[in-house]
Enzyme design. Structure first.
Site, PDB file in Angstrom:
ATOM      1  N   ASP A  12     -11.451  -6.100   6.140  1.00 29.48           N
ATOM      2  CA  ASP A  12     -10.381  -5.186   5.747  1.00 29.48           C
ATOM      3  C   ASP A  12     -10.804  -4.360   4.529  1.00 29.48           C
ATOM      4  O   ASP A  12     -10.728  -3.127   4.566  1.00 29.48           O
ATOM      5  CB  ASP A  12      -9.086  -5.945   5.479  1.00 29.48           C
ATOM      6  CG  ASP A  12      -7.956  -5.015   5.077  1.00 29.48           C
ATOM      7  OD1 ASP A  12      -7.397  -4.353   5.957  1.00 29.48           O
ATOM      8  OD2 ASP A  12      -7.650  -4.940   3.869  1.00 29.48           O
ATOM      9  N   SER A  26      10.902   0.006   8.552  1.00 29.99           N
ATOM     10  CA  SER A  26      10.209  -1.213   8.140  1.00 29.99           C
ATOM     11  C   SER A  26      11.104  -2.410   8.399  1.00 29.99           C
ATOM     12  O   SER A  26      12.339  -2.312   8.279  1.00 29.99           O
ATOM     13  CB  SER A  26       9.856  -1.142   6.644  1.00 29.99           C
ATOM     14  OG  SER A  26       9.134  -2.284   6.237  1.00 29.99           O
ATOM     15  N   LYS A  60      -5.960   2.883   7.260  1.00 31.56           N
ATOM     16  CA  LYS A  60      -7.184   2.201   7.678  1.00 31.56           C
ATOM     17  C   LYS A  60      -6.921   0.707   7.783  1.00 31.56           C
ATOM     18  O   LYS A  60      -6.090   0.179   7.020  1.00 31.56           O
ATOM     19  CB  LYS A  60      -8.338   2.515   6.719  1.00 31.56           C
ATOM     20  CG  LYS A  60      -8.227   1.890   5.325  1.00 31.56           C
ATOM     21  CD  LYS A  60      -8.796   0.473   5.284  1.00 31.56           C
ATOM     22  CE  LYS A  60      -8.438  -0.210   4.016  1.00 31.56           C
ATOM     23  NZ  LYS A  60      -8.751  -1.643   4.042  1.00 31.56           N
ATOM     24  N   ILE A  65       0.830  -1.206   0.000  1.00 37.00           N
ATOM     25  CA  ILE A  65       0.000   0.000   0.000  1.00 37.00           C
ATOM     26  C   ILE A  65       0.865   1.257   0.000  1.00 37.00           C
ATOM     27  O   ILE A  65       0.502   2.273  -0.616  1.00 37.00           O
ATOM     28  CB  ILE A  65      -0.980  -0.007   1.203  1.00 37.00           C
ATOM     29  CG1 ILE A  65      -2.020   1.118   1.061  1.00 37.00           C
ATOM     30  CG2 ILE A  65      -0.235   0.144   2.524  1.00 37.00           C
ATOM     31  CD1 ILE A  65      -2.974   0.945  -0.068  1.00 37.00           C
TER      32      ILE A  65
END
Length: 309
Positions: free
Chosen positions: A170, A38, A92, A16
């Site tokens: 999701d 990350s 989100k 994403i």
């Protein structure tokens, strides 16, 4: 806060981020991406760190962070950032539970920083036109149909099947984020959740809602869709039949397209985040997440055949 670019760090460099966040930030003069953290991914031409702790320690000039890791891990990262007095953008869903995000709201206020729950589908180009249309008429009934192929959109992403990973909710929470913005307040009256026998999260859901004035609403979620994908909200109204399709990108009334524009959800999200940072406020609507929690609370669990990617 000054009008200089906001010094931003991004946490969780996955699909994403590469598909949406980085392209949006590259074109936005309100931001300067100065660091990334990350476990696996990296962003070229900026410092990269294995953890958010290392990033916060090494880049004290950071003003804001964008948290894009799975929801099960977002609370701890957000708490670290807010305590360090950084503004926080939450991908989100904003957290694994409602109570986590409520606590983050309190923490943001206590530290004088901003918190943003980024419901990207609300920024789809035809959503505001749909909201205006529904606000101008009487709704008789409505339905949310969010059906897609999990193999296509979440290949080999095991976290979505784990507890707290939401399963079919999701993507389904995107439909809820639009519905809670354009429809009257609604409440779940019944739900059935289909769990594959080898998974800890649902692959499909069938939900009935009601409103305080008795308006019937339904929601169908399915992760086994093949062929064309379905991200639609339909409403029967006194002014005609409305179809908001393509995840909010196209609006049709009685079969006639009245609004359609190219998608620009993530640029709009970052525009909104810059607005609230400059204004010193927060934007955290928990209604979509609350409906997911209610569905798990009220839902009848059905066991279906095993699912393999």
């Amino acid at each position: 806060m000054s009008s200089n670019p906001i010094k931003l760090g991004i946490v969780g460099v996955g699909k994403i981020v590469r598909d949406q966040h980085l392209p949006a930030l590259a074109k936005d003069q309100d931001y300067r991406l100065v660091a990334a953290a990350s476990r696996h991914g990296k962003v070229e031409d900026i410092p990269n760190f294995p953890t958010i702790e290392a990033m916060l320690d090494s880049v004290p000039e950071l003003e804001a962070v964008s948290l894009c890791m799975p929801p099960q891990f977002r609370y701890d990262a957000a708490r670290l950032a807010l305590t360090a007095k950084k503004h926080v953008f939450l991908e989100k869903p904003p957290g694994a539970t409602v109570s986590e995000v409520e606590d983050l709201k309190t923490l943001a206020t206590a530290n004088g920083v901003c918190l943003f729950a980024s419901w990207h589908s609300r920024y789809a180009p035809a959503v505001e036109a749909a909201r205006a249309f529904l606000g101008s008429t009487t709704i008789r009934s409505a339905a949310i149909n969010w059906k897609e192929d999990v193999r296509r959109w979440h290949p080999n992403q095991e976290w979505i099947w784990a507890p707290g990973g939401f399963g079919v909710f999701d993507p389904g929470i995107n439909g809820l984020s639009i519905a809670t913005h354009i429809l009257p307040p609604m409440f779940i009256s019944s739900a059935e959740l289909d769990f594959p026998e080898n998974r800890a999260a649902p692959i499909a859901a069938h939900i009935a809602f009601r409103t305080s004035n008795g308006l019937p609403l339904t929601m169908e979620l399915d992760w086994r869709q093949t062929g064309p994908q379905s991200w639609d909200i339909l409403a029967d109204t006194e002014a005609g039949s409305m179809v908001l399709s393509g995840g909010g990108s196209k609006l049709a009334i009685d079969g006639r397209v009245v609004h359609e524009e190219p998608e620009a959800e993530y640029p709009m999200l970052y525009k909104r985040f810059a607005e609230i940072v400059r204004a010193g406020t927060s934007d955290v609507d928990l209604a979509p997440l609350q409906h997911v929690a209610d569905a798990f609370m009220l839902g009848k669990r059905n066991v279906v055949e095993a699912f393999f990617d």
